[in-house]
Design a protein around this motif. Structure first.
Motif, PDB file in Angstrom:
ATOM      1  N   PHE A 127     -14.854  40.144  43.592  1.00  0.00           N
ATOM      2  CA  PHE A 127     -14.234  41.342  43.313  1.00  0.00           C
ATOM      3  C   PHE A 127     -14.885  41.673  41.900  1.00  0.00           C
ATOM      4  N   LEU A 128     -14.894  40.564  41.012  1.00  0.00           N
ATOM      5  CA  LEU A 128     -15.341  40.942  39.427  1.00  0.00           C
ATOM      6  C   LEU A 128     -16.833  41.064  39.393  1.00  0.00           C
ATOM      7  N   SER A 129     -17.461  40.477  40.178  1.00  0.00           N
ATOM      8  CA  SER A 129     -18.990  40.607  40.112  1.00  0.00           C
ATOM      9  C   SER A 129     -19.643  41.590  40.621  1.00  0.00           C
ATOM     10  N   ASP A 130     -18.890  42.123  41.800  1.00  0.00           N
ATOM     11  CA  ASP A 130     -19.301  43.266  42.334  1.00  0.00           C
ATOM     12  C   ASP A 130     -19.074  44.786  41.255  1.00  0.00           C
ATOM     13  N   ARG A 131     -18.101  44.374  40.405  1.00  0.00           N
ATOM     14  CA  ARG A 131     -17.906  45.608  39.383  1.00  0.00           C
ATOM     15  C   ARG A 131     -18.001  45.195  38.132  1.00  0.00           C
ATOM     16  N   ALA A 132     -19.197  44.590  37.916  1.00  0.00           N
ATOM     17  CA  ALA A 132     -19.630  43.949  36.685  1.00  0.00           C
ATOM     18  C   ALA A 132     -19.787  45.169  35.694  1.00  0.00           C
ATOM     19  N   LYS A 133     -20.352  46.473  36.158  1.00  0.00           N
ATOM     20  CA  LYS A 133     -20.548  47.217  35.013  1.00  0.00           C
ATOM     21  C   LYS A 133     -19.454  48.101  34.661  1.00  0.00           C
ATOM     22  N   GLU A 134     -18.277  47.901  35.612  1.00  0.00           N
ATOM     23  CA  GLU A 134     -16.951  48.959  35.488  1.00  0.00           C
ATOM     24  C   GLU A 134     -15.951  48.188  35.075  1.00  0.00           C
ATOM     25  N   LEU A 135     -16.055  47.085  34.542  1.00  0.00           N
ATOM     26  CA  LEU A 135     -14.852  46.252  34.031  1.00  0.00           C
ATOM     27  C   LEU A 135     -14.335  46.711  32.712  1.00  0.00           C
ATOM     28  N   ASN A 136     -14.770  47.879  32.169  1.00  0.00           N
ATOM     29  CA  ASN A 136     -14.085  48.297  30.982  1.00  0.00           C
ATOM     30  C   ASN A 136     -13.082  49.491  31.378  1.00  0.00           C
ATOM     31  N   LYS A 137     -12.904  49.725  32.594  1.00  0.00           N
ATOM     32  CA  LYS A 137     -11.874  50.615  33.241  1.00  0.00           C
ATOM     33  C   LYS A 137     -10.853  49.831  33.604  1.00  0.00           C
ATOM     34  N   LEU A 138      -9.719  50.258  32.947  1.00  0.00           N
ATOM     35  CA  LEU A 138      -8.364  49.541  33.223  1.00  0.00           C
ATOM     36  C   LEU A 138      -7.907  49.580  34.969  1.00  0.00           C
ATOM     37  N   LYS A 139      -8.294  50.339  35.643  1.00  0.00           N
ATOM     38  CA  LYS A 139      -7.880  50.191  36.976  1.00  0.00           C
ATOM     39  C   LYS A 139      -8.124  49.065  37.647  1.00  0.00           C
ATOM     40  N   TRP A 140      -9.702  48.656  37.283  1.00  0.00           N
ATOM     41  CA  TRP A 140     -10.076  47.449  37.872  1.00  0.00           C
ATOM     42  C   TRP A 140      -9.390  46.198  37.694  1.00  0.00           C
ATOM     43  N   PHE A 141      -9.239  46.099  36.493  1.00  0.00           N
ATOM     44  CA  PHE A 141      -8.357  44.929  35.878  1.00  0.00           C
ATOM     45  C   PHE A 141      -7.101  44.874  36.535  1.00  0.00           C
ATOM     46  N   VAL A 142      -6.414  46.151  36.735  1.00  0.00           N
ATOM     47  CA  VAL A 142      -4.976  46.127  37.353  1.00  0.00           C
ATOM     48  C   VAL A 142      -5.127  45.759  38.843  1.00  0.00           C
ATOM     49  N   VAL A 143      -6.193  46.114  39.461  1.00  0.00           N
ATOM     50  CA  VAL A 143      -6.424  45.828  40.798  1.00  0.00           C
ATOM     51  C   VAL A 143      -6.796  44.331  41.016  1.00  0.00           C
ATOM     52  N   ALA A 144      -7.370  43.581  39.909  1.00  0.00           N
ATOM     53  CA  ALA A 144      -7.724  42.142  39.991  1.00  0.00           C
ATOM     54  C   ALA A 144      -6.428  41.548  39.725  1.00  0.00           C
ATOM     55  N   GLY A 145      -5.503  41.940  38.966  1.00  0.00           N
ATOM     56  CA  GLY A 145      -4.238  41.398  38.473  1.00  0.00           C
ATOM     57  C   GLY A 145      -3.307  41.391  39.891  1.00  0.00           C
ATOM     58  N   LEU A 146      -3.466  42.548  40.731  1.00  0.00           N
ATOM     59  CA  LEU A 146      -2.672  42.528  41.788  1.00  0.00           C
ATOM     60  C   LEU A 146      -3.024  41.377  42.895  1.00  0.00           C
ATOM     61  N   ILE A 147      -4.527  41.232  42.747  1.00  0.00           N
ATOM     62  CA  ILE A 147      -5.313  40.188  43.743  1.00  0.00           C
ATOM     63  C   ILE A 147      -4.518  38.867  43.341  1.00  0.00           C
ATOM     64  N   ALA A 148      -4.476  38.580  42.047  1.00  0.00           N
ATOM     65  CA  ALA A 148      -3.860  37.117  41.525  1.00  0.00           C
ATOM     66  C   ALA A 148      -2.243  37.245  41.582  1.00  0.00           C
ATOM     67  N   GLY A 149      -1.639  38.520  41.763  1.00  0.00           N
ATOM     68  CA  GLY A 149      -0.441  38.550  41.547  1.00  0.00           C
ATOM     69  C   GLY A 149       0.260  38.388  42.830  1.00  0.00           C
ATOM     70  N   VAL A 150      -0.277  38.642  44.078  1.00  0.00           N
ATOM     71  CA  VAL A 150       0.215  38.311  45.306  1.00  0.00           C
ATOM     72  C   VAL A 150       0.414  36.825  45.750  1.00  0.00           C
ATOM     73  N   PRO A 151      -0.199  35.939  45.483  1.00  0.00           N
ATOM     74  CA  PRO A 151      -0.094  34.545  45.637  1.00  0.00           C
ATOM     75  C   PRO A 151       0.760  33.878  44.703  1.00  0.00           C
ATOM     76  N   THR A 152       0.695  34.497  43.501  1.00  0.00           N
ATOM     77  CA  THR A 152       1.474  33.871  42.186  1.00  0.00           C
ATOM     78  C   THR A 152       2.944  34.182  42.591  1.00  0.00           C
ATOM     79  N   ALA A 153       3.415  35.372  43.030  1.00  0.00           N
ATOM     80  CA  ALA A 153       4.608  36.029  43.405  1.00  0.00           C
ATOM     81  C   ALA A 153       5.312  35.030  44.481  1.00  0.00           C
ATOM     82  N   LEU A 154       4.292  34.687  45.508  1.00  0.00           N
ATOM     83  CA  LEU A 154       4.772  33.986  46.863  1.00  0.00           C
ATOM     84  C   LEU A 154       5.049  32.524  46.191  1.00  0.00           C
TER      85      LEU A 154
END
Length: 389
Positions: A127-154
């Motif tokens: 996910f992060l490597s595919d968006r290497a040039k757009e990681l200054n945008k908050l939305k991609w950080f939030v999406v990455a956080g949701l990816i990590a958040g699902v297994p973390t919550a479970l």
């Protein structure tokens, strides 16, 4: 994609991996020596640890020969399978030590939370490597956080606070490694303060809060919540400079400390091999982490680099937290010491992860262009100077 040549493995990483696996089997053998009847069978924890280590090493070598980029198409399915397994644990999981973390598949029990670490590393790397040039945008950080958040919550519902912390650290380490904008971290940090308060006040179990407070004053409950903290410190300190010797040690052999073959195995190492032996073992493990970062710096692309960074973060944080809780500097969170603590799922997931890191190392040694080879540095810079096979 061509099979990798094992001659191009990162050999310092390989030797550290083999050494740590052997040390782990020996320490599990020693930590369970007092309960052994004199005969060693397939049900012995050390034998099982050796079997898991052997299988894990074979899988590591197999993965090292596969081009890691082959996995890019399977990152999401692997992640979804892991999420499904984590969900099944909440319904069908085996309860042990007050937690529901294992699935019994008929042959051996598995701990999906260990697979969650590996699947999260792979998916975040993609996910992060595919968006290497757009990681200054908050939305991609939030999406990455949701990816990590699902297994973390479970994982938190099991409950397993220790693994949830490691998953969070993997997310943090990989986003830093992906060069997410500092402004994004400042904003998230400001939001995190009230979120931590909400988590502490309403979402954490009482016993989990107690673990964070009792380690400051374990003497306030020496026979209850503070017992293992006190005994672990005594065990570690009793080793002195050189230790009491392998298979020796009054604290460990008389079982004053609970689960000494798992969460508190570092105190057994310190008791039997002393301060010097403990430093040597920690040094071995951190050389392994360092080599993962070296592989990351030489990776042929962002996907491989982030895989290596994620694995380094995963192993490094587990070492730091486990050793800290054994000597009373960190709260007890049930995090195993990589390679050394008993646990088949933990050991095999780490060896699989290191197989991917070795695959990155193998593929970094030469990049194929039209049948000829070019160094990864040249490939990244766009130069096409070739060298023969």
């Amino acid at each position: 994609m061509r099979p990798g040549r094992l001659v191009n493995l990162d050999f310092p990483l390989l030797f550290c991996t083999l050494g740590a696996t052997i040390v782990g089997v020996l320490m599990v053998f020693s930590a369970t020596n007092s309960t052994r009847t004199g005969t060693i069978g397939l049900d012995d924890n050390a034998v099982k640890q050796a079997m898991f280590g052997g299988i894990g090493l074979l899988l590591m070598f197999a993965l090292a020969r596969v081009d890691f980029r082959f996995l890019e198409s399977f990152t999401l399915p692997f992640y979804l399978v892991t999420v499904i397994l984590l969900t099944l644990v909440t319904v069908l999981g085996v309860i042990s030590y007050g937690a529901q973390r294992w699935l019994n598949l008929g042959v051996i029990p598995i701990q999906p939370s260990e697979l969650a670490k590996l699947s999260l590393v792979i998916l975040l790397a993609k996910f992060l490597s595919d968006r290497a040039k757009e990681l200054n945008k908050l939305k991609w950080f939030v999406v990455a956080g949701l990816i990590a958040g699902v297994p973390t919550a479970l994982v938190l519902t099991q409950p397993d606070l220790g693994t949830a912390i490691i998953l969070s650290m993997i997310f943090l380490g990989m986003t830093i490694g992906a060069h997410v904008s500092g402004r994004v971290f400042l904003f998230v940090g400001a939001v995190a303060v009230p979120a931590i308060y909400v988590f502490w006040t309403w979402l954490m179990h009482d016993y989990q809060r107690a673990r964070f407070t009792i380690f400051l004053h374990p003497e306030s409950d020496p026979s209850g919540a503070g017992y293992n903290i006190i005994q672990a410190r005594i065990t570690a300190g009793s080793g002195g400079l050189l230790g009491q010797g392998f298979l020796n040690g009054s604290q460990s052999q008389l079982e004053f400390i609970k689960v000494q073959y798992s969460d508190f195995i570092f105190s057994v190492v310190a008791e039997q091999f002393g301060f010097i032996g403990s430093v040597v073992m920690i040094g071995l493990l951190f050389i392994l982490v360092w080599r993962c970062l070296v592989v990351a710096s030489r990776a042929p692309d962002g996907f491989g680099s982030l895989i290596s960074i994620g694995v380094a973060t995963w192993i490094g944080m587990q070492i730091f937290i486990n050793v800290g809780m054994n000597i009373g500097l960190m709260p007890v969170t049930g995090i195993p010491l990589p390679f050394i603590s008993y646990g088949g799922s933990s050991l095999m997931s780490i060896l699989l992860a290191l197989g991917l890191v070795q695959s990155v190392a193998v593929q970094s040694s030469s990049v194929v262009f039209g049948g000829s080879l070019v160094s990864p540095g040249w490939a990244r810079s766009g130069r096409t100077t070739l060298r023969p096979h």
